[in-house]
Design an enzyme around this catalytic site. Structure first.
Site, PDB file in Angstrom:
ATOM      1  N   CYS A 100      -7.949  12.546   3.352  1.00 41.48           N
ATOM      2  CA  CYS A 100      -8.322  12.330   5.080  1.00 41.48           C
ATOM      3  C   CYS A 100      -9.152  11.757   5.912  1.00 41.48           C
ATOM      4  O   CYS A 100     -10.371  12.403   5.028  1.00 41.48           O
ATOM      5  CB  CYS A 100      -7.886  13.774   5.703  1.00 41.48           C
ATOM      6  N   ASN A 200      -0.192   3.557  -2.148  1.00 36.24           N
ATOM      7  CA  ASN A 200       0.566   4.374  -0.272  1.00 36.24           C
ATOM      8  C   ASN A 200      -0.223   2.961   0.187  1.00 36.24           C
ATOM      9  O   ASN A 200      -1.777   2.887   0.293  1.00 36.24           O
ATOM     10  CB  ASN A 200      -0.278   5.794   0.558  1.00 36.24           C
ATOM     11  N   GLY A 224       4.265   6.545   4.799  1.00 33.92           N
ATOM     12  CA  GLY A 224       2.984   8.101   5.703  1.00 33.92           C
ATOM     13  C   GLY A 224       3.712   7.523   6.521  1.00 33.92           C
ATOM     14  O   GLY A 224       5.254   7.652   7.601  1.00 33.92           O
TER      15      GLY A 224
END
EC number: 1.3.1.-
Length: 331
Positions: A100, A200, A224
């Site tokens: 994050c 990702n 995502g």
């Protein structure tokens, strides 16, 4: 593809996203083809779990296995306790957040900020792996900034400690979500560790999914932001990987998927909160479609579930009657 004792139905994962991957969205994406879906990031500070937000994030009612809980924090003992408590509550995989980039997370020496402190990373991984008897996975970025890409070092460390899968976002923390994801680092990690790797970042179509798999050699893909407003992207990618032709959902299909999603949100959060949460999803579903600003304005003014659903249904019914005016992002 396996993560510890769990064999996944396919190699596609829904990435954990704060404020997005709640239980209704996870269930929807699983129905649309995601092989695994992680819940929203949960703080390791158990003193904060009494809030309504945390309780909802810990709700896995009716969720298919394996149930994944992602925890975030910078204290090894607190992370271990959070992992234990979540396993006791039914978590079957514990995912550690080191990806994050949000300031409010990094300012607390958590998320991707941990990548600046490799000894602390080691301590956290060792504490969590030792604390639970379920698979532990790790999500991270390629490094703190382009000059300090240390994800390969951390990947090797994680494998040696007993972490059983890795997900790597192809950007550093400094890059946030700007520019294009780079996959060379992910490829290098895959070539140097034997545990499963998910790539990702910027995987927004079946063609891009095939390209990333071929370029990196990874075991799986994590989706995502591209799933926001188009959860059927998992079906599109699966079709591409299987060499099949994908037919994008029609306007009527999108309407029905969206209305079912809204009803699930209203039921999960309660009417007042559910209407508020639904607004961003409506915005994503309507993105790039004709008259989306008009829908946005009408929906934002709706304060009850019935009005919100009625206005969404009327909008998509109008689009269905004039499909040539629609510019669907799913096409």
């Amino acid at each position: 593809m396996r993560i510890g004792r769990y064999e996944l139905v396919n190699n596609l994962a829904l990435a954990p996203m704060a404020g997005v991957t709640d239980l209704p969205f996870r269930l929807l994406c699983r129905r649309m083809g995601a092989g695994i879906a992680a819940g929203e990031m949960l703080t390791c500070d158990v003193r904060l779990w009494h809030t309504e937000k945390s309780r909802r994030r810990m709700d896995h009612s009716g969720e298919p296995e394996p149930r994944v809980v992602q925890i975030a924090g910078g204290d090894p003992e607190m992370m271990a306790e959070a992992a234990q408590r979540n396993v006791d509550a039914g978590a079957q995989i514990i995912d550690i957040n080191m990806g994050c980039p949000a300031k409010k997370v990094c300012n607390k020496a958590a998320g991707s900020a941990l990548m600046r402190d490799e000894p602390l990373v080691q301590a956290i991984l060792e504490a969590v792996v030792k604390a639970v008897n379920v698979p532990v996975t790790l999500k991270m970025r390629t490094g703190w900034d382009p000059e300090h890409r240390n994800s390969l070092t951390i990947a090797r460390m994680a494998e040696s400690i007993g972490v059983q899968a890795l997900a790597i976002h192809g950007r550093t923390r400094a890059c946030m979500y700007q520019g294009n994801a780079e996959y060379e680092t992910i490829r290098a990690i895959k070539q140097n560790v034997s545990i499963p790797i998910f790539a990702n970042g910027d995987i927004d179509s079946g063609a891009k999914a095939k390209h990333v798999l071929e370029q990196t050699g990874v075991d799986g893909l994590m989706i995502g932001r591209s799933a926001q407003g188009q959860p059927w992207i998992f079906r599109e990618i699966l079709a591409a990987l299987n060499g099949e032709f994908f037919i994008p959902p029609s306007i009527a299909d999108v309407r029905d998927i969206m209305l079912a999603h809204l009803r699930d949100l209203h039921a999960f959060y309660g009417e007042e909160a559910g209407v508020r949460v639904a607004r961003k999803h409506i915005d994503w579903y309507a993105k790039s479609r004709a008259s989306a600003p008009a829908l946005r304005q009408a929906v934002m003014q709706a304060t009850d579930a019935t009005t919100q659903i009625d206005r969404v249904q009327a909008y998509f019914n109008a689009l269905e009657e004039a499909p040539e005016e629609s510019l669907s992002s799913a096409a």
